[in-house]
Design a protein around this motif. Structure first.
Motif, PDB file in Angstrom:
ATOM      1  N   PRO A 119      27.350  -3.122  -1.004  1.00  0.00           N
ATOM      2  CA  PRO A 119      28.326  -2.071  -1.297  1.00  0.00           C
ATOM      3  C   PRO A 119      27.899  -1.181  -2.452  1.00  0.00           C
ATOM      4  N   ILE A 135      41.128   0.483   7.256  1.00  0.00           N
ATOM      5  CA  ILE A 135      41.762  -0.837   7.137  1.00  0.00           C
ATOM      6  C   ILE A 135      43.240  -0.706   6.770  1.00  0.00           C
ATOM      7  N   ILE A 142      24.686  -9.542  -0.072  1.00  0.00           N
ATOM      8  CA  ILE A 142      26.062  -9.170   0.303  1.00  0.00           C
ATOM      9  C   ILE A 142      26.718  -8.419  -0.854  1.00  0.00           C
ATOM     10  N   ILE A 174      34.607 -17.315  -0.955  1.00  0.00           N
ATOM     11  CA  ILE A 174      34.397 -16.896   0.438  1.00  0.00           C
ATOM     12  C   ILE A 174      35.307 -15.713   0.775  1.00  0.00           C
ATOM     13  N   VAL A 203      33.991  -3.202   9.622  1.00  0.00           N
ATOM     14  CA  VAL A 203      35.081  -2.499  10.301  1.00  0.00           C
ATOM     15  C   VAL A 203      34.644  -1.081  10.690  1.00  0.00           C
ATOM     16  N   VAL A 204      33.989  -0.387   9.756  1.00  0.00           N
ATOM     17  CA  VAL A 204      33.536   0.973  10.057  1.00  0.00           C
ATOM     18  C   VAL A 204      32.515   0.973  11.192  1.00  0.00           C
ATOM     19  N   ILE A 263      25.310   3.216   6.828  1.00  0.00           N
ATOM     20  CA  ILE A 263      25.335   1.775   6.536  1.00  0.00           C
ATOM     21  C   ILE A 263      24.058   1.113   7.049  1.00  0.00           C
ATOM     22  N   ILE A 318      35.916  -9.885   1.627  1.00  0.00           N
ATOM     23  CA  ILE A 318      36.456  -8.577   1.216  1.00  0.00           C
ATOM     24  C   ILE A 318      35.322  -7.588   0.956  1.00  0.00           C
ATOM     25  N   ILE A 319      34.214  -8.089   0.406  1.00  0.00           N
ATOM     26  CA  ILE A 319      33.090  -7.191   0.114  1.00  0.00           C
ATOM     27  C   ILE A 319      32.445  -6.672   1.397  1.00  0.00           C
ATOM     28  N   ILE A 320      32.261  -7.554   2.365  1.00  0.00           N
ATOM     29  CA  ILE A 320      31.471  -7.196   3.543  1.00  0.00           C
ATOM     30  C   ILE A 320      32.330  -6.562   4.641  1.00  0.00           C
ATOM     31  N   ALA A 321      33.634  -6.925   4.692  1.00  0.00           N
ATOM     32  CA  ALA A 321      34.475  -6.522   5.825  1.00  0.00           C
ATOM     33  C   ALA A 321      34.547  -5.000   6.055  1.00  0.00           C
ATOM     34  N   PRO A 322      34.757  -4.192   4.987  1.00  0.00           N
ATOM     35  CA  PRO A 322      34.890  -2.761   5.236  1.00  0.00           C
ATOM     36  C   PRO A 322      33.716  -2.161   6.003  1.00  0.00           C
ATOM     37  N   SER A 323      32.497  -2.563   5.640  1.00  0.00           N
ATOM     38  CA  SER A 323      31.332  -2.019   6.336  1.00  0.00           C
ATOM     39  C   SER A 323      31.352  -2.427   7.805  1.00  0.00           C
ATOM     40  N   THR A 365      25.733   1.346  -0.816  1.00  0.00           N
ATOM     41  CA  THR A 365      26.311   2.118   0.276  1.00  0.00           C
ATOM     42  C   THR A 365      27.094   3.284  -0.316  1.00  0.00           C
ATOM     43  N   ALA A 386      36.131   3.319   4.856  1.00  0.00           N
ATOM     44  CA  ALA A 386      36.426   2.024   5.470  1.00  0.00           C
ATOM     45  C   ALA A 386      37.822   1.548   5.096  1.00  0.00           C
ATOM     46  N   ILE A 422      32.445 -16.107  -6.952  1.00  0.00           N
ATOM     47  CA  ILE A 422      31.189 -15.795  -6.254  1.00  0.00           C
ATOM     48  C   ILE A 422      30.005 -16.220  -7.115  1.00  0.00           C
ATOM     49  N   ALA A 442      36.402 -13.517  -1.328  1.00  0.00           N
ATOM     50  CA  ALA A 442      35.852 -12.353  -2.032  1.00  0.00           C
ATOM     51  C   ALA A 442      34.654 -11.787  -1.279  1.00  0.00           C
ATOM     52  N   LEU A 443      33.778 -12.664  -0.776  1.00  0.00           N
ATOM     53  CA  LEU A 443      32.610 -12.186  -0.032  1.00  0.00           C
ATOM     54  C   LEU A 443      33.041 -11.477   1.243  1.00  0.00           C
ATOM     55  N   MET A 483      33.160  -4.249  -7.174  1.00  0.00           N
ATOM     56  CA  MET A 483      32.894  -5.693  -7.315  1.00  0.00           C
ATOM     57  C   MET A 483      31.459  -6.039  -7.748  1.00  0.00           C
ATOM     58  N   LEU A 488      38.133 -12.400  -8.491  1.00  0.00           N
ATOM     59  CA  LEU A 488      37.392 -12.593  -7.244  1.00  0.00           C
ATOM     60  C   LEU A 488      35.893 -12.762  -7.487  1.00  0.00           C
ATOM     61  N   VAL A 493      34.455   0.459  14.440  1.00  0.00           N
ATOM     62  CA  VAL A 493      35.270   1.625  14.804  1.00  0.00           C
ATOM     63  C   VAL A 493      34.389   2.794  15.257  1.00  0.00           C
ATOM     64  N   GLN A 511      37.023  -3.607  -4.404  1.00  0.00           N
ATOM     65  CA  GLN A 511      35.894  -3.873  -3.503  1.00  0.00           C
ATOM     66  C   GLN A 511      34.713  -2.969  -3.848  1.00  0.00           C
TER      67      GLN A 511
END
Lengths: 287, 272
Positions: free
Chosen positions: A111, A126, A107, B23, B35-36, B250, B28-33, A114, A122, A89, B25-26, A165, A85, B39, A162
Motif C-alpha cells: 500500500p 468498500i 503485504i 491477521i 476489491v478494486v 496495482i 485490512i491492508i490487502i483487501a482494498p487492492s 500503490t 478502493a 503485525i 490488520a493484514l 499503516m 493494528l 470490481v 489503512q
C-alpha cells in the motif's frame, strides 16, 4: 574535488558535495517558505500592508479553529488505530519463519507504494451504499437500509489508517527486532505472564519505534489531502482542503499563506513533541 | 516457539489475541487492492460488489481513454526527470553528510529530510508564490523542480543508510594500495551502495508519479497529471474505467516491487 592530500581522512567526503543540493533547497524550498511567511504577514493580497490580520482572522474565527481542531483530532484517531493494528503485525513478524516474514513485509509495503488515489478509490468501493460492507450486512439480514459509511468520520479514519499503516508498522518491526529475546524469556521465567511481560517489558523497550511510527503516521494522516477529501466528501473540511480552497478557488493568497504557516507550525509542534519523547524513551530503553 | 515454557491459558489468550488482530490488520491492508482488482473486471456499469458478472470491457474502455493516456505520459516524464535530478543531487549530498558528525552535516541532514514531514500542499502553494514573484510561469519545468524537492529525501535517506553499512577499512585499504579517491569511489563505493541508491530512486519515482499536492499548484493548464485526472474523475462520477486503471496500477506496482525486492532487497532495507 581534485586530488586530496594523503593526510586527509579517506573514509569521508567533503561537505562540498552537499552544496548543489543545499543550493537547490535554498532556492526552491527555503526561499518559497520564507516568501509564504512574508505574505502571511500582510493584510492585503498585493502584500503592501504589514500586519497580523490574517492570523487574527484565523485565530478569532470559530470556523477556522474548528477546521484546525478536527484535523488534529483526525490525526490522533488515525494514529491510535494504526498503533493498535500495527503493533500485532510487528509482533507476529518476529515469530514467524523468514519466508513468512518477507511476505508480511511485502503485504505491508504494497500500500505504501500503490497510488494514494487508487487506495482511496478502493475505500469508496468498500464503504459505498452498494459497497462490500453494506452488501454483506444486507444479505445477512442485519440491516434493511444501507448504512452511511462514506462521507463520515468513521470512514475517513479507517481509510486513512489503512493508507498510513505501513508508516507505523515498519518502524515497529525494526524496534521489536532490536529487543533481546532473552528479556522476554527472563520476564516469563520470573513469573510474569505474557500480558504483563508485553506491557511491562516489550512495549516500553519498543517505545523508540512506537514514537517514530506515531510521528510519521500523524504527519501523513493530517496532510493526506486526497483521502480526506474523497472519503470525507464535501461536508467534512480539514486543513489541507481549507488551504487549497482559499488559495485556488478564492485566490485569497495571504490568508492561504497564514493557514499554511499555522498548519506547518502545528505539524512541527507535534513532530517536536514526539521527537522529545523519543529522546527520553531512548534513555529509558538503554537504562 | 513455546518450547521450555508452560502453555498456560494466560499465555494462550495473549498469543491468540495478538495473532488474530495481526491477521485482521493484514487483511485490512490487502483487501482494498483485491476489491478494486475484482470490481475492475465487472460487466456492469456500477462499482457494485460483488459484480453482477465479469468482463474485460472496462479495460477495453481504458485502452481508448486518450485523456488518461496523455495524463499518464506527463506523469511518467515528470517522474523520470525528478528521479534523475534527485539521484544526482541526493547521492552527492549523502556522500557529504553520511560520515560526517559535524553540526553542519546534521543540520543539512535535517533540512534535506524536512519535506517528508512538512505538508506538501503548503510547500506547493509556497513554490507557486515564489515562481510567480520571480516571473517564472508554471510549466513542466516547475513541476520537475517541485517534485524533486519532495522526492530527494528518499534518495538521501537510502543512500546514507547504504553508506553507513560500508566498511571504512575497504576505503583505507584502497587508498593504501594507491587508488585515487575517484577510482575508489567508482570501483568500491558505488558498486556497494548501488542497491541503496536504486531503492531510494524507486521510492522517489513512485512518490513523484503519485504526487497530487505539489502538482496541483505547479502544473500549467496544458499539463494534466494522472493522479489529478483520476482524483477529479472520482469527485465527479464514479467511473468504472478508473477501476480498470487502478487495476493496471496495482499490477504494475506489484511487479515493480517484486523486481526491486530481487535487485535491492527492498524489504530488508526498509526495516533495518
Amino acid at each position: 574535488m581534485g586530488a586530496a592530500p594523503a593526510s586527509r581522512d579517506v573514509t569521508s567526503y567533503g561537505l562540498g558535495l552537499a552544496a548543489p543540493l543545499a543550493l537547490f533547497f535554498l532556492a526552491f524550498f527555503v526561499a518559497p517558505l520564507l516568501q509564504l511567511l512574508w505574505l502571511s504577514l500582510h493584510n492585503d493580497t498585493a502584500g503592501l500592508h504589514w500586519g497580523l490580520g490574517q492570523y487574527l482572522h484565523f485565530l478569532t474565527d470559530p470556523f477556522s479553529l474548528g477546521v484546525l481542531g478536527s484535523t488534529l483530532l483526525l490525526g490522533a484517531e488515525v494514529t491510535a488505530v494504526c498503533l493498535v493494528l500495527g503493533f500485532p503485525i510487528a509482533w507476529l513478524y518476529q515469530r514467524v519463519a523468514p519466508k513468512l516474514q518477507t511476505i508480511i513485509i511485502l503485504i505491508v509495503l504494497l500500500p505504501l507504494l500503490t497510488s494514494v488515489v487508487v487506495r482511496t478509490f478502493a475505500w469508496i468501493v468498500i464503504l459505498g451504499r452498494q459497497g462490500i460492507i453494506n452488501a454483506t450486512l444486507q444479505s445477512l439480514g442485519i440491516i434493511d437500509t444501507p448504512l452511511k459509511l462514506l462521507y463520515t468520520q468513521f470512514g475517513v479514519v479507517i481509510a486513512l489508517a489503512q493508507v498510513q499503516m505501513p508508516l507505523m508498522t515498519l518502524p515497529l518491526i525494526t524496534a521489536l527486532g532490536r529487543i533481546d529475546p532473552n528479556l522476554d524469556d527472563a520476564s516469563c521465567s520470573l513469573g510474569a505472564g505474557s500480558w504483563r511481560t508485553f506491557f511491562r517489558v516489550v512495549l516500553p523497550l519498543s517505545l523508540p519505534g512506537v514514537i517514530a511510527g506515531c510521528t510519521l503516521t500523524y504527519a501523513a494522516a493530517i496532510t493526506a489531502f486526497i483521502t480526506q477529501s474523497l472519503v470525507g466528501g464535501g461536508q467534512m473540511l480539514f486543513m489541507p482542503m481549507y488551504l487549497y480552497q482559499q488559495a485556488s478557488t478564492l485566490q485569497n493568497w495571504p490568508f492561504a499563506a497564514a493557514i499554511s504557516i499555522i498548519f506547518l507550525l502545528a505539524v512541527l509542534a507535534v513532530v517536536s513533541v514526539f521527537t522529545t519523547l523519543g529522546r527520553l524513551s531512548r534513555g529509558y530503553g538503554g537504562a | 516457539m513455546m518450547s521450555g515454557r508452560k502453555r498456560t491459558l494466560e499465555a494462550f489468550s495473549f498469543e491468540l489475541v495478538m495473532t488474530l488482530v495481526a491477521i485482521i490488520a493484514l487483511i485490512i491492508i490487502i483487501a482494498p487492492s483485491l476489491v478494486v482488482l475484482i470490481v475492475s473486471f465487472t460487466s456492469g456499469f456500477s462499482l457494485r460488489f460483488p459484480p453482477p458478472g465479469y468482463s474485460m470491457r472496462w479495460y477495453v474502455e481504458l485502452w481508448n481513454a486518450w485523456q488518461l493516456h496523455f495524463a499518464a505520459k506527463n506523469s511518467l516524464i515528470v517522474a523520470l526527470w525528478a528521479t534523475g535530478l534527485s539521484v544526482v543531487l541526493g547521492v552527492a549530498a549523502a556522500l557529504a553528510i553520511s560520515r560526517s558528525r559535524t553540526l553542519s552535516a546534521r543540520l543539512l541532514d535535517s533540512l534535506f529530510m524536512s519535506p517528508l514531514v512538512l505538508p506538501a500542499l503548503a510547500f506547493g502553494l509556497a513554490a507557486l508564490m515564489l515562481f510567480s514573484l520571480v516571473g517564472l510561469p508554471v510549466s513542466p519545468l516547475t513541476l520537475v523542480i517541485g517534485h524533486t524537492v519532495v522526492c530527494v529525501p528518499y534518495v538521501v535517506r537510502n543512500t546514507v543508510a547504504a553508506l553507513a553499512q560500508l566498511e571504512p577499512t575497504l576505503l583505507e585499504s584502497s587508498a593504501v594500495l594507491g587508488a585515487s579517491r575517484l577510482y575508489t569511489f567508482y570501483r568500491i563505493v558505488l558498486p556497494l551502495i548501488r542497491p541503496g541508491i536504486i531503492a531510494g530512486a524507486f521510492i522517489a519515482f513512485m512518490s513523484s508519479f503519485d504526487n497530487v499536492p505539489v502538482s496541483l499548484f505547479l502544473r500549467d493548464a496544458a499539463t494534466d497529471m494522472l493522479p489529478i485526472r483520476m482524483w477529479q474523475d472520482l469527485e465527479g462520477k464514479l467511473d468504472v474505467t478508473i477501476a480498470a486503471l487502478s487495476g493496471v496500477l496495482i499490477i504494475a506496482t506489484v511487479a515493480l516491487v517484486a523486481v526491486m525486492e530481487r535487485v535491492t532487497g527492498l524489504s530488508r532495507r526498509l526495516t533495518s
